[in-house]
Design a protein around this motif. Structure first.
Motif, PDB file in Angstrom:
ATOM      1  N   PRO A 153       0.834  -1.211   0.000  1.00  0.00           N
ATOM      2  CA  PRO A 153       0.000   0.000   0.000  1.00  0.00           C
ATOM      3  C   PRO A 153       0.866   1.257   0.000  1.00  0.00           C
ATOM      4  CG  PRO A 153      -0.650  -1.527   1.762  1.00  0.00           C
ATOM      5  CD  PRO A 153       0.667  -1.996   1.234  1.00  0.00           C
ATOM      6  N   PRO A 154       0.676   2.170  -0.926  1.00  0.00           N
ATOM      7  CA  PRO A 154       1.488   3.391  -0.965  1.00  0.00           C
ATOM      8  C   PRO A 154       1.338   4.218   0.309  1.00  0.00           C
ATOM      9  CG  PRO A 154       0.290   3.101  -3.032  1.00  0.00           C
ATOM     10  CD  PRO A 154      -0.256   2.089  -2.077  1.00  0.00           C
ATOM     11  N   GLY A 155       2.470   4.648   0.853  1.00  0.00           N
ATOM     12  CA  GLY A 155       2.447   5.537   2.004  1.00  0.00           C
ATOM     13  C   GLY A 155       2.460   4.869   3.353  1.00  0.00           C
ATOM     14  N   ASP A 156       2.327   3.551   3.395  1.00  0.00           N
ATOM     15  CA  ASP A 156       2.330   2.842   4.678  1.00  0.00           C
ATOM     16  C   ASP A 156       3.755   2.571   5.145  1.00  0.00           C
ATOM     17  OD1 ASP A 156      -0.397   2.806   4.604  1.00  0.00           O
ATOM     18  OD2 ASP A 156      -0.620   0.621   4.676  1.00  0.00           O
ATOM     19  N   ALA A 157       3.981   2.683   6.456  1.00  0.00           N
ATOM     20  CA  ALA A 157       5.258   2.313   7.064  1.00  0.00           C
ATOM     21  C   ALA A 157       4.972   1.604   8.370  1.00  0.00           C
ATOM     22  CB  ALA A 157       6.129   3.542   7.312  1.00  0.00           C
ATOM     23  N   THR A 158       5.641   0.484   8.601  1.00  0.00           N
ATOM     24  CA  THR A 158       5.458  -0.242   9.848  1.00  0.00           C
ATOM     25  C   THR A 158       6.195   0.465  10.977  1.00  0.00           C
ATOM     26  OG1 THR A 158       7.411  -1.650   9.603  1.00  0.00           O
ATOM     27  CG2 THR A 158       5.363  -2.412   8.553  1.00  0.00           C
ATOM     28  N   ALA A 159       5.854   0.108  12.198  1.00  0.00           N
ATOM     29  CA  ALA A 159       6.545   0.670  13.361  1.00  0.00           C
ATOM     30  C   ALA A 159       8.039   0.375  13.281  1.00  0.00           C
ATOM     31  CB  ALA A 159       5.947   0.108  14.644  1.00  0.00           C
ATOM     32  N   THR A 160       8.378  -0.831  12.874  1.00  0.00           N
ATOM     33  CA  THR A 160       9.794  -1.216  12.765  1.00  0.00           C
ATOM     34  C   THR A 160      10.502  -0.375  11.711  1.00  0.00           C
ATOM     35  OG1 THR A 160       9.275  -3.475  13.469  1.00  0.00           O
ATOM     36  CG2 THR A 160      11.364  -3.134  12.310  1.00  0.00           C
ATOM     37  N   GLN A 161       9.828  -0.117  10.590  1.00  0.00           N
ATOM     38  CA  GLN A 161      10.423   0.711   9.546  1.00  0.00           C
ATOM     39  C   GLN A 161      10.585   2.158  10.007  1.00  0.00           C
ATOM     40  OE1 GLN A 161       7.634  -0.234   6.396  1.00  0.00           O
ATOM     41  NE2 GLN A 161       9.142  -1.547   5.361  1.00  0.00           N
ATOM     42  N   MET A 162       9.596   2.691  10.713  1.00  0.00           N
ATOM     43  CA  MET A 162       9.728   4.056  11.235  1.00  0.00           C
ATOM     44  C   MET A 162      10.922   4.153  12.184  1.00  0.00           C
ATOM     45  SD  MET A 162       5.896   5.470  12.006  1.00  0.00           S
ATOM     46  CE  MET A 162       4.588   4.334  11.586  1.00  0.00           C
ATOM     47  N   GLU A 163      11.081   3.164  13.016  1.00  0.00           N
ATOM     48  CA  GLU A 163      12.226   3.174  13.940  1.00  0.00           C
ATOM     49  C   GLU A 163      13.540   3.072  13.185  1.00  0.00           C
ATOM     50  OE1 GLU A 163       9.928   1.144  17.786  1.00  0.00           O
ATOM     51  OE2 GLU A 163      10.901  -0.110  16.259  1.00  0.00           O
ATOM     52  N   ALA A 164      13.552   2.290  12.110  1.00  0.00           N
ATOM     53  CA  ALA A 164      14.777   2.181  11.305  1.00  0.00           C
ATOM     54  C   ALA A 164      15.138   3.514  10.668  1.00  0.00           C
ATOM     55  CB  ALA A 164      14.600   1.101  10.228  1.00  0.00           C
ATOM     56  N   VAL A 165      14.148   4.212  10.108  1.00  0.00           N
ATOM     57  CA  VAL A 165      14.407   5.517   9.505  1.00  0.00           C
ATOM     58  C   VAL A 165      14.867   6.513  10.563  1.00  0.00           C
ATOM     59  CG1 VAL A 165      13.380   7.463   8.262  1.00  0.00           C
ATOM     60  CG2 VAL A 165      12.819   5.121   7.585  1.00  0.00           C
ATOM     61  N   ALA A 166      14.256   6.443  11.748  1.00  0.00           N
ATOM     62  CA  ALA A 166      14.671   7.334  12.837  1.00  0.00           C
ATOM     63  C   ALA A 166      16.133   7.094  13.205  1.00  0.00           C
ATOM     64  CB  ALA A 166      13.769   7.132  14.044  1.00  0.00           C
ATOM     65  N   ASP A 167      16.523   5.820  13.260  1.00  0.00           N
ATOM     66  CA  ASP A 167      17.916   5.495  13.584  1.00  0.00           C
ATOM     67  C   ASP A 167      18.869   5.996  12.495  1.00  0.00           C
ATOM     68  OD1 ASP A 167      17.101   4.266  15.916  1.00  0.00           O
ATOM     69  OD2 ASP A 167      17.185   2.229  15.097  1.00  0.00           O
ATOM     70  N   ILE A 168      18.495   5.795  11.243  1.00  0.00           N
ATOM     71  CA  ILE A 168      19.342   6.240  10.130  1.00  0.00           C
ATOM     72  C   ILE A 168      19.476   7.761  10.158  1.00  0.00           C
ATOM     73  CG2 ILE A 168      19.498   6.385   7.606  1.00  0.00           C
ATOM     74  CD1 ILE A 168      17.976   3.647   7.567  1.00  0.00           C
ATOM     75  N   ALA A 169      18.361   8.455  10.382  1.00  0.00           N
ATOM     76  CA  ALA A 169      18.399   9.920  10.421  1.00  0.00           C
ATOM     77  C   ALA A 169      19.278  10.419  11.557  1.00  0.00           C
ATOM     78  CB  ALA A 169      16.990  10.479  10.552  1.00  0.00           C
ATOM     79  N   ALA A 170      19.169   9.775  12.717  1.00  0.00           N
ATOM     80  CA  ALA A 170      19.970  10.194  13.864  1.00  0.00           C
ATOM     81  C   ALA A 170      21.459  10.007  13.596  1.00  0.00           C
ATOM     82  CB  ALA A 170      19.543   9.419  15.100  1.00  0.00           C
ATOM     83  N   HIS A 171      21.795   8.963  12.875  1.00  0.00           N
ATOM     84  CA  HIS A 171      23.204   8.639  12.650  1.00  0.00           C
ATOM     85  C   HIS A 171      23.785   9.342  11.431  1.00  0.00           C
ATOM     86  CE1 HIS A 171      26.709   6.172  13.526  1.00  0.00           C
ATOM     87  NE2 HIS A 171      26.820   5.904  12.227  1.00  0.00           N
ATOM     88  N   TYR A 172      22.973   9.516  10.384  1.00  0.00           N
ATOM     89  CA  TYR A 172      23.530   9.979   9.108  1.00  0.00           C
ATOM     90  C   TYR A 172      22.929  11.292   8.584  1.00  0.00           C
ATOM     91  CZ  TYR A 172      25.376   5.199   8.654  1.00  0.00           C
ATOM     92  OH  TYR A 172      26.036   3.997   8.845  1.00  0.00           O
ATOM     93  N   ALA A 173      21.858  11.802   9.183  1.00  0.00           N
ATOM     94  CA  ALA A 173      21.134  12.906   8.535  1.00  0.00           C
ATOM     95  C   ALA A 173      20.757  14.020   9.512  1.00  0.00           C
ATOM     96  CB  ALA A 173      19.888  12.373   7.825  1.00  0.00           C
ATOM     97  N   PHE A 174      21.624  14.289  10.469  1.00  0.00           N
ATOM     98  CA  PHE A 174      21.403  15.390  11.410  1.00  0.00           C
ATOM     99  C   PHE A 174      20.060  15.289  12.119  1.00  0.00           C
ATOM    100  CE2 PHE A 174      24.331  17.070   8.162  1.00  0.00           C
ATOM    101  CZ  PHE A 174      25.398  17.462   8.963  1.00  0.00           C
TER     102      PHE A 174
END
Length: 553
Positions: free
Chosen positions: A347-368
């Motif tokens: 489904p377009p636009g859906d993100a699981t809780a695990t995926q949101m946490e992964a993006v949060a971790d990547i942003a914290a480490h690599y994207a200010f």
């Protein structure tokens, strides 16, 4: 990134406490659903087909890792483990229990978020370019202006009960990534001949059952007059907008029925009176807000990244991802990364809780520590070192978020449709999933090139089908779902409304019809450099109409 001050904090906490009391009275039966409805809508709570839905505001699409982690926790604890990112840079939870909403709002308040003014006849979430502060073509970051408009519009006593909902979008670049001409007010940052900052002002755009492209009513509005001019527009609308028919109550109808010249004259007269009231935007306040959006501390790095170049040469999957999902940054040693929420068959636009946490971790480490939500239902990491792109790709791939399809045929916008929405007349998510499965082959996607498919499950057009290069509208006919195709729409600076082409198609045949349109384009384009929209504008509708009617026989 903006941080709550003491007023913001107290205001949101008081609203949570107030709504907790209202929910308690609804659950006890003290309030009927009719009495409760306007109260819940003021707090972003909808009653959908199967459950309550909560729409959370993400002003101008900007999130911190802490906020995204909290959204993930709410998805896991109070929903079904995922959230849906929308074309308004919001997040929706579609399976919440009413009794949990006050607790959810309290959790949101703890990370400086809320759901206020995400529904109702008020000024909704102010949106902006998702590449803001990073785009190579940016004149000025639009987010400080969006934040000023957010503060000005929050519970504005004069504009809390407008004739209909009202949407504002701001872009800081000549290339419009915020679809400003589809909004009630669209603002494009510009400079005058002396170099002073200001805005091109558009009014009266919108989609729904009467789609219209906004009219430009000001070539240059000085920066300090932003609030006065927006107030003037809204006053004219509030006084003269129709309230007898909700289908004719949007400002686009007022602009159309008044005529562009008469509407502009009314706004300018109101604006002249407001200037005497000294409703301006002081430079000190503008500068104070702008400090919250100061650029991060970019490292002084060579423009050329050897790490990036070696990864491109060694890994074809990374090379493909980099070619579509990594975009030029105003600092050449950095890149903007689109995190696709459009997996094949998903489904377009859906993100699981695990995926949101992964993006949060990547942003914290690599994207200010910064994430954006795009109006195309993807996430964006706005500031990533080019040296770090291989590591970011590896982390996204592990989370199932490395689909290299930004801007391609499977990067589809879709509303929730009849699977969730009480207003929908047809399903949209299954159609999007089947189209992405049909065009899953990446070589084929790259051969087709840039194309925007947008799907709505009803005439309200939440999937923005009117401005899709290929738009699909789901309707009901004699108890069955069928789909209209529009072609040639665009939501950028060349904004156009698509034309209805061909007959209606059943749910079973709509994907074949889309393939017919794309095959017709491929057979008629002048070269692989001519994208679908350019080819359609050159050719017109005739060859596509002919092909679709032939396919329907």
């Amino acid at each position: 990134m903006y941080r709550y001050d003491e007023f913001d904090r107290a205001f949101v906490q008081e609203r949570v406490a107030e709504f907790r009391d209202q929910v308690g009275r609804r659950l006890s039966g003290e309030l009927t659903e009719d009495q409760f409805k306007p109260l819940r809508l003021m707090n972003g709570v909808y009653l959908q087909l199967h459950a309550y839905m909560l729409r959370i505001a993400i002003p101008y699409g900007t999130l911190s890792s802490r906020q995204l982690r909290q959204l993930a926790a709410i998805a896991r604890d109070h929903d079904r483990g995922y959230g849906h990112f929308t074309t308004r840079q919001n997040l929706q939870f579609n399976w919440i229990a009413l009794k949990d909403v006050p607790d959810i709002l309290e959790k949101l308040a703890a990370v400086e978020m809320h759901a206020i003014q995400t529904s109702g006849n008020c000024i909704r979430n102010v949106t902006a370019d998702h590449f803001a502060g990073a785009a190579t073509d940016e004149i000025a970051d639009p987010r400080p202006y969006a934040e000023i408009l957010r503060q000005w519009s929050s519970l504005h006593p004069e504009f809390t009960f407008l004739p209909r909902k009202f949407k504002i979008a701001v872009t800081g670049s000549p290339h419009d990534r915020a679809a400003i001409q589809t909004h009630d007010i669209g603002l494009q940052v510009t400079r005058d001949t002396a170099g002073a900052l200001g805005f091109v002002v558009y009014v009266g755009g919108g989609q729904g059952r009467t789609p219209m492209v906004a009219r430009k009513i000001r070539d240059f509005l000085p920066e300090r007059d932003l609030l006065a001019y927006c107030t003037a527009i809204l006053r004219v609308y509030n006084l003269e907008g129709r309230r007898d028919n909700k289908y004719k109550a949007r400002i686009k109808i007022l602009v159309h029925e008044s005529g562009e010249a008469a509407f502009r004259k009314a706004v300018e007269a109101e604006f002249a009176a407001l200037r005497d009231e000294a409703l301006d935007l002081p430079a000190t306040e503008r500068d104070r807000i702008a400090t919250y959006f100061a650029p991060p501390p970019f490292a002084a790095l060579p423009e050329r990244s050897v790490v990036f170049e070696r990864a491109i040469a060694a890994d074809p999957d990374f090379a493909r991802f980099a070619s579509r999902n990594a975009h030029p940054h105003k600092v050449p040693s950095y890149a903007i990364v689109t995190v696709s929420l459009k997996p094949v068959g998903g489904p377009p636009g859906d993100a699981t809780a695990t995926q949101m946490e992964a993006v949060a971790d990547i942003a914290a480490h690599y994207a200010f520590d910064e994430i954006r939500v795009s109006h195309e239902q993807n996430l964006v990491l706005p500031h990533v070192r080019r040296d770090d792109l291989p590591a970011v790709f590896a982390a996204l791939r592990q989370a199932g978020l490395a689909t290299p399809n930004a801007g391609l045929v499977t990067d589809i916008i879709s509303c929730p449709g009849l699977d969730y929405c009480a207003l929908a007349t047809a399903r949209s998510i299954p159609v999007a999933e089947r189209i992405s499965e049909r065009f899953a082959d990446l070589d084929r996607q790259h051969e087709i090139g840039d194309i925007k498919i947008k799907i709505s499950g009803c005439i309200n057009a939440c999937g923005h089908h009117h401005v899709g290069h290929i738009g699909i509208l789901g309707l009901e006919r004699k108890g069955e779902e069928f789909y209209q195709i529009t072609l040639g729409g665009s939501g950028d600076e060349t904004c156009t409304i698509g034309e209805i082409v061909g007959p209606g198609f059943s749910s079973r045949r709509i994907v074949d019809a889309v393939e017919t349109v794309i095959d017709t384009y491929l057979s008629l384009r002048t070269s692989p450099r001519e994208n679908f929209l350019a080819a359609y504008r050159r050719l017109g509708e005739a060859p596509f109409r002919e092909a679709l009617y032939a396919a329907a026989e």
